[in-house]
Scaffold this motif. Sequence first.
Motif, PDB file in Angstrom:
ATOM      1  N   LEU A   1     -15.796 -10.001   0.962  1.00 15.09           N
ATOM      2  CA  LEU A   1     -16.053  -8.764   0.221  1.00 15.09           C
ATOM      3  C   LEU A   1     -15.889  -7.527   1.100  1.00 15.09           C
ATOM      4  O   LEU A   1     -15.310  -6.529   0.667  1.00 15.09           O
ATOM      5  N   ARG A   2     -16.371  -7.584   2.330  1.00 18.14           N
ATOM      6  CA  ARG A   2     -16.249  -6.412   3.209  1.00 18.14           C
ATOM      7  C   ARG A   2     -14.792  -6.036   3.436  1.00 18.14           C
ATOM      8  O   ARG A   2     -14.430  -4.869   3.403  1.00 18.14           O
ATOM      9  N   THR A   3     -13.956  -7.045   3.658  1.00 20.56           N
ATOM     10  CA  THR A   3     -12.539  -6.760   3.883  1.00 20.56           C
ATOM     11  C   THR A   3     -11.898  -6.195   2.623  1.00 20.56           C
ATOM     12  O   THR A   3     -11.103  -5.255   2.683  1.00 20.56           O
ATOM     13  N   GLN A   4     -12.242  -6.730   1.470  1.00 21.29           N
ATOM     14  CA  GLN A   4     -11.715  -6.195   0.211  1.00 21.29           C
ATOM     15  C   GLN A   4     -12.145  -4.741   0.024  1.00 21.29           C
ATOM     16  O   GLN A   4     -11.341  -3.902  -0.410  1.00 21.29           O
ATOM     17  N   LEU A   5     -13.384  -4.426   0.356  1.00 18.40           N
ATOM     18  CA  LEU A   5     -13.859  -3.042   0.201  1.00 18.40           C
ATOM     19  C   LEU A   5     -13.191  -2.101   1.204  1.00 18.40           C
ATOM     20  O   LEU A   5     -12.962  -0.926   0.895  1.00 18.40           O
ATOM     21  N   ILE A   6     -12.864  -2.608   2.389  1.00 19.95           N
ATOM     22  CA  ILE A   6     -12.084  -1.809   3.341  1.00 19.95           C
ATOM     23  C   ILE A   6     -10.703  -1.522   2.752  1.00 19.95           C
ATOM     24  O   ILE A   6     -10.204  -0.394   2.826  1.00 19.95           O
ATOM     25  N   CYS A   7     -10.104  -2.527   2.133  1.00 13.39           N
ATOM     26  CA  CYS A   7      -8.807  -2.327   1.468  1.00 13.39           C
ATOM     27  C   CYS A   7      -8.930  -1.265   0.376  1.00 13.39           C
ATOM     28  O   CYS A   7      -8.064  -0.393   0.245  1.00 13.39           O
ATOM     29  N   ASP A   8     -10.004  -1.326  -0.395  1.00 14.75           N
ATOM     30  CA  ASP A   8     -10.238  -0.321  -1.437  1.00 14.75           C
ATOM     31  C   ASP A   8     -10.339   1.080  -0.831  1.00 14.75           C
ATOM     32  O   ASP A   8      -9.811   2.046  -1.396  1.00 14.75           O
ATOM     33  N   ALA A   9     -11.010   1.190   0.310  1.00 20.19           N
ATOM     34  CA  ALA A   9     -11.147   2.502   0.962  1.00 20.19           C
ATOM     35  C   ALA A   9      -9.782   3.038   1.392  1.00 20.19           C
ATOM     36  O   ALA A   9      -9.502   4.229   1.235  1.00 20.19           O
ATOM     37  N   TYR A  10      -8.923   2.162   1.922  1.00 19.57           N
ATOM     38  CA  TYR A  10      -7.572   2.602   2.266  1.00 19.57           C
ATOM     39  C   TYR A  10      -6.824   3.069   1.016  1.00 19.57           C
ATOM     40  O   TYR A  10      -6.142   4.093   1.030  1.00 19.57           O
ATOM     41  N   ALA A  11      -6.955   2.315  -0.064  1.00 25.68           N
ATOM     42  CA  ALA A  11      -6.288   2.690  -1.318  1.00 25.68           C
ATOM     43  C   ALA A  11      -6.817   4.026  -1.830  1.00 25.68           C
ATOM     44  O   ALA A  11      -6.053   4.840  -2.350  1.00 25.68           O
ATOM     45  N   ASN A  12      -8.106   4.251  -1.679  1.00 20.28           N
ATOM     46  CA  ASN A  12      -8.692   5.522  -2.108  1.00 20.28           C
ATOM     47  C   ASN A  12      -8.109   6.706  -1.341  1.00 20.28           C
ATOM     48  O   ASN A  12      -8.217   7.848  -1.780  1.00 20.28           O
ATOM     49  N   ASN A  13      -7.503   6.419  -0.194  1.00 18.64           N
ATOM     50  CA  ASN A  13      -6.830   7.451   0.592  1.00 18.64           C
ATOM     51  C   ASN A  13      -5.328   7.431   0.366  1.00 18.64           C
ATOM     52  O   ASN A  13      -4.544   7.807   1.234  1.00 18.64           O
ATOM     53  N   ASN A  14      -4.936   6.952  -0.821  1.00 24.67           N
ATOM     54  CA  ASN A  14      -3.566   7.038  -1.317  1.00 24.67           C
ATOM     55  C   ASN A  14      -2.571   6.115  -0.618  1.00 24.67           C
ATOM     56  O   ASN A  14      -1.500   6.554  -0.184  1.00 24.67           O
TER      57      ASN A  14
END
Length: 155
Positions: A54-67
């Motif tokens: 889950l932590r790695t997936q949420l890190i991926c989400d954070a990168y996506a949130n930065n376009n």
Amino acid sequence: PSGPTVLPRGKLATIGQPKTPIYYVCGGAEGDDSSLRPKSGIIVFPDVWGLGNLRTQLICDAYANNNHQVVLFDPFRGETKADHEDTVAWLSSVPYEPNVKDDVAGCIEYPVEKGVDKSNISSVGFCWGCWAIAKCSAESSPFRCAVWAHPSTGI
């Protein structure tokens, strides 16, 4: 009482041959109009806790949130360190060639098919992913930039 649970917003899919499980998340607009999608991509090399961390997936989400368009791949095909008493022997069963090398090639093509320029893809790795990115970089890496961090995000 526990606080609110944050859930990942990406999607699970499989790509390439052999079928590589991935977690994909796209910043900006998703949908059929590729002109609205981000034009940069990040390939994430997992730690020994794999695709379901889950932590790695949420890190991926954070990168996506930065376009960015982000692909986290699973070279372990659903297995994790927890499934093996001898971690070194298990990791030895996941060689760079052909396994990881082929997975990376498929992971690069996935965002390219969705509008990312191949020269605008970077990589991030955690724990085991550090080794894999270093190996990839030593073999004329296709990545614009490669970054890794250790230890695992599973700690």
